[in-house]
Design a protein around this motif. Structure first.
Motif, PDB file in Angstrom:
ATOM      1  N   ALA A  13     -20.536  -7.799  30.275  1.00 29.09           N
ATOM      2  CA  ALA A  13     -20.355  -9.083  30.960  1.00 29.09           C
ATOM      3  C   ALA A  13     -19.104  -9.062  31.844  1.00 29.09           C
ATOM      4  N   GLY A  14     -18.866  -7.928  32.504  1.00 33.06           N
ATOM      5  CA  GLY A  14     -17.736  -7.800  33.409  1.00 33.06           C
ATOM      6  C   GLY A  14     -16.408  -7.473  32.745  1.00 33.06           C
ATOM      7  N   VAL A  15     -16.399  -7.365  31.436  1.00 32.11           N
ATOM      8  CA  VAL A  15     -15.168  -7.055  30.701  1.00 32.11           C
ATOM      9  C   VAL A  15     -15.221  -5.590  30.279  1.00 32.11           C
ATOM     10  N   PRO A  16     -14.202  -4.792  30.613  1.00 30.14           N
ATOM     11  CA  PRO A  16     -14.201  -3.382  30.212  1.00 30.14           C
ATOM     12  C   PRO A  16     -14.296  -3.230  28.692  1.00 30.14           C
ATOM     13  N   VAL A  17     -15.082  -2.267  28.228  1.00 27.21           N
ATOM     14  CA  VAL A  17     -15.255  -2.068  26.788  1.00 27.21           C
ATOM     15  C   VAL A  17     -13.934  -1.702  26.113  1.00 27.21           C
ATOM     16  N   GLY A  18     -12.998  -1.169  26.860  1.00 23.49           N
ATOM     17  CA  GLY A  18     -11.682  -0.864  26.311  1.00 23.49           C
ATOM     18  C   GLY A  18     -10.966  -2.102  25.783  1.00 23.49           C
ATOM     19  N   PHE A  19     -11.229  -3.249  26.377  1.00 27.45           N
ATOM     20  CA  PHE A  19     -10.642  -4.504  25.898  1.00 27.45           C
ATOM     21  C   PHE A  19     -11.107  -4.792  24.480  1.00 27.45           C
ATOM     22  N   PHE A  20     -12.402  -4.609  24.234  1.00 29.21           N
ATOM     23  CA  PHE A  20     -12.947  -4.855  22.904  1.00 29.21           C
ATOM     24  C   PHE A  20     -12.409  -3.831  21.899  1.00 29.21           C
ATOM     25  N   ALA A  21     -12.236  -2.603  22.353  1.00 32.67           N
ATOM     26  CA  ALA A  21     -11.659  -1.572  21.481  1.00 32.67           C
ATOM     27  C   ALA A  21     -10.225  -1.936  21.111  1.00 32.67           C
ATOM     28  N   ALA A  22      -9.450  -2.362  22.087  1.00 36.05           N
ATOM     29  CA  ALA A  22      -8.065  -2.745  21.811  1.00 36.05           C
ATOM     30  C   ALA A  22      -8.013  -3.917  20.835  1.00 36.05           C
ATOM     31  N   ALA A  23      -8.899  -4.886  21.015  1.00 33.94           N
ATOM     32  CA  ALA A  23      -8.953  -6.027  20.100  1.00 33.94           C
ATOM     33  C   ALA A  23      -9.318  -5.575  18.685  1.00 33.94           C
ATOM     34  N   ALA A  24     -10.264  -4.658  18.573  1.00 32.24           N
ATOM     35  CA  ALA A  24     -10.670  -4.152  17.258  1.00 32.24           C
ATOM     36  C   ALA A  24      -9.526  -3.394  16.598  1.00 32.24           C
ATOM     37  N   TYR A  25      -8.813  -2.565  17.362  1.00 30.16           N
ATOM     38  CA  TYR A  25      -7.696  -1.812  16.788  1.00 30.16           C
ATOM     39  C   TYR A  25      -6.563  -2.745  16.364  1.00 30.16           C
ATOM     40  N   ILE A  69     -25.074   9.733  29.999  1.00 29.02           N
ATOM     41  CA  ILE A  69     -24.266   9.836  31.220  1.00 29.02           C
ATOM     42  C   ILE A  69     -24.120  11.290  31.650  1.00 29.02           C
ATOM     43  N   ARG A  70     -24.117  12.185  30.683  1.00 31.83           N
ATOM     44  CA  ARG A  70     -23.945  13.626  30.924  1.00 31.83           C
ATOM     45  C   ARG A  70     -22.633  13.941  31.646  1.00 31.83           C
ATOM     46  N   ALA A  71     -21.619  13.221  31.217  1.00 31.47           N
ATOM     47  CA  ALA A  71     -20.263  13.426  31.728  1.00 31.47           C
ATOM     48  C   ALA A  71     -19.307  13.051  30.599  1.00 31.47           C
ATOM     49  N   LEU A  72     -18.190  13.745  30.544  1.00 32.89           N
ATOM     50  CA  LEU A  72     -17.214  13.484  29.495  1.00 32.89           C
ATOM     51  C   LEU A  72     -15.903  13.025  30.107  1.00 32.89           C
ATOM     52  N   CYS A  73     -15.303  12.058  29.457  1.00 32.33           N
ATOM     53  CA  CYS A  73     -13.998  11.553  29.871  1.00 32.33           C
ATOM     54  C   CYS A  73     -12.998  11.962  28.800  1.00 32.33           C
ATOM     55  N   GLY A  74     -11.998  12.731  29.175  1.00 35.60           N
ATOM     56  CA  GLY A  74     -11.004  13.204  28.222  1.00 35.60           C
ATOM     57  C   GLY A  74     -10.271  12.083  27.517  1.00 35.60           C
ATOM     58  N   TRP A  75      -9.907  11.050  28.264  1.00 41.14           N
ATOM     59  CA  TRP A  75      -9.205   9.916  27.659  1.00 41.14           C
ATOM     60  C   TRP A  75     -10.104   9.192  26.662  1.00 41.14           C
ATOM     61  N   CYS A  76     -11.350   9.019  27.030  1.00 38.97           N
ATOM     62  CA  CYS A  76     -12.302   8.351  26.135  1.00 38.97           C
ATOM     63  C   CYS A  76     -12.501   9.169  24.865  1.00 38.97           C
ATOM     64  N   LEU A  77     -12.641  10.480  25.019  1.00 37.24           N
ATOM     65  CA  LEU A  77     -12.849  11.343  23.854  1.00 37.24           C
ATOM     66  C   LEU A  77     -11.618  11.313  22.934  1.00 37.24           C
ATOM     67  N   PHE A  78     -10.436  11.296  23.523  1.00 33.37           N
ATOM     68  CA  PHE A  78      -9.211  11.193  22.729  1.00 33.37           C
ATOM     69  C   PHE A  78      -9.213   9.891  21.932  1.00 33.37           C
ATOM     70  N   ASP A  79      -9.541   8.790  22.600  1.00 30.95           N
ATOM     71  CA  ASP A  79      -9.577   7.483  21.957  1.00 30.95           C
ATOM     72  C   ASP A  79     -10.627   7.430  20.848  1.00 30.95           C
ATOM     73  N   HIS A  80     -11.803   7.993  21.122  1.00 24.40           N
ATOM     74  CA  HIS A  80     -12.867   7.988  20.122  1.00 24.40           C
ATOM     75  C   HIS A  80     -12.502   8.863  18.919  1.00 24.40           C
ATOM     76  N   THR A  81     -11.825   9.972  19.178  1.00 21.53           N
ATOM     77  CA  THR A  81     -11.362  10.827  18.083  1.00 21.53           C
ATOM     78  C   THR A  81     -10.351  10.068  17.220  1.00 21.53           C
ATOM     79  N   ALA A  82      -9.449   9.358  17.869  1.00 20.04           N
ATOM     80  CA  ALA A  82      -8.480   8.552  17.121  1.00 20.04           C
ATOM     81  C   ALA A  82      -9.195   7.477  16.309  1.00 20.04           C
ATOM     82  N   GLY A  83     -10.223   6.876  16.888  1.00 17.68           N
ATOM     83  CA  GLY A  83     -11.004   5.878  16.163  1.00 17.68           C
ATOM     84  C   GLY A  83     -11.713   6.451  14.960  1.00 17.68           C
ATOM     85  N   LEU A  84     -12.218   7.653  15.086  1.00 16.02           N
ATOM     86  CA  LEU A  84     -12.894   8.290  13.957  1.00 16.02           C
ATOM     87  C   LEU A  84     -11.915   8.648  12.853  1.00 16.02           C
ATOM     88  N   LEU A  85     -10.729   9.081  13.265  1.00 12.82           N
ATOM     89  CA  LEU A  85      -9.715   9.443  12.257  1.00 12.82           C
ATOM     90  C   LEU A  85      -9.209   8.207  11.546  1.00 12.82           C
TER      91      LEU A  85
END
Length: 85
Positions: A13-25, A69-85
């Motif tokens: 809805a026009g809001v970057p998903v990173g905002f929701f991630a930050a709120a969850a963290y 998407i068949r593309a990887l974002c290093g920053w996203c992968l870092f964030d997702h790894t931190a989320g998994l840990l």
């Protein structure tokens, strides 16, 4: 990263998903601190629920990058790894 961040899954809805991630963290950090101060009950369940949501969302977004998407974002992968840990 540009392909991932320009994809249709980068916003809700026009809001970057990173905002929701930050709120969850922030919620997870707050619940964890609150649980440490006053242990027990719903605070423990809250930590488990929010942590499970973060973990399942991280897995979803990594799979989305690899399979759809068949593309990887290093920053996203870092964030997702931190989320998994």
């Amino acid at each position: 990263c540009a392909d991932v961040l320009r994809s249709r899954w980068s916003n809700v809805a026009g809001v970057p998903v990173g905002f929701f991630a930050a709120a969850a963290y922030l919620a997870l950090a707050g619940l964890t601190w609150w649980r440490a101060v006053r242990p027990g009950g719903w605070r423990t369940r809250g930590v488990i629920v929010v942590a499970s949501m973060a973990m399942s969302t991280a897995i979803y977004f990594v799979l989305l990058q690899v399979v759809v998407i068949r593309a990887l974002c290093g920053w996203c992968l870092f964030d997702h790894t931190a989320g998994l840990l």
